[in-house]
Motif scaffolding. Structure first.
Motif: not given
Length: 97
Positions: A1-28
């Protein structure tokens, strides 16, 4: 499996293969989870001092804060895959069907 990198701003890169979920920070429950991650030393802040717009959960238990909206991060992932970009429908933000 190839590693998928995504730029998340300010020269920060995220390995999307390790991500389970992306949520909004507004809920308790998300705010509580962020605080628990901070206490356990599992919080990674990639906002560069900006407002947190997305909370990213990884398979290792780390919690990542990003200054980009969840839709933007998902769109960048889809663009890197060459797939059509996901679009939010009117009313999605308010939880309407």
């Amino acid at each position: 499996m190839a590693i998928e990198l995504v730029h998340v701003g300010f020269s920060n890169i995220l390995v999307m293969n390790r991500v389970i979920a992306i949520a909004s920070p507004s809920s308790a429950p998300t705010k509580r989870t962020i605080q628990e991650g901070r206490n356990k030393g599992l919080l990674i802040d990639m906002t560069n001092g900006r407002r947190t717009k997305a909370v990213i959960f990884t398979d290792s238990g780390h919690i990542i804060l990003a200054a980009l909206a969840p839709e933007t991060i998902a769109g960048r992932l889809q663009a890197s895959r060459g797939s059509p970009v996901l679009r939010a429908e009117p009313g999605d933000e308010k939880g309407e069907l």
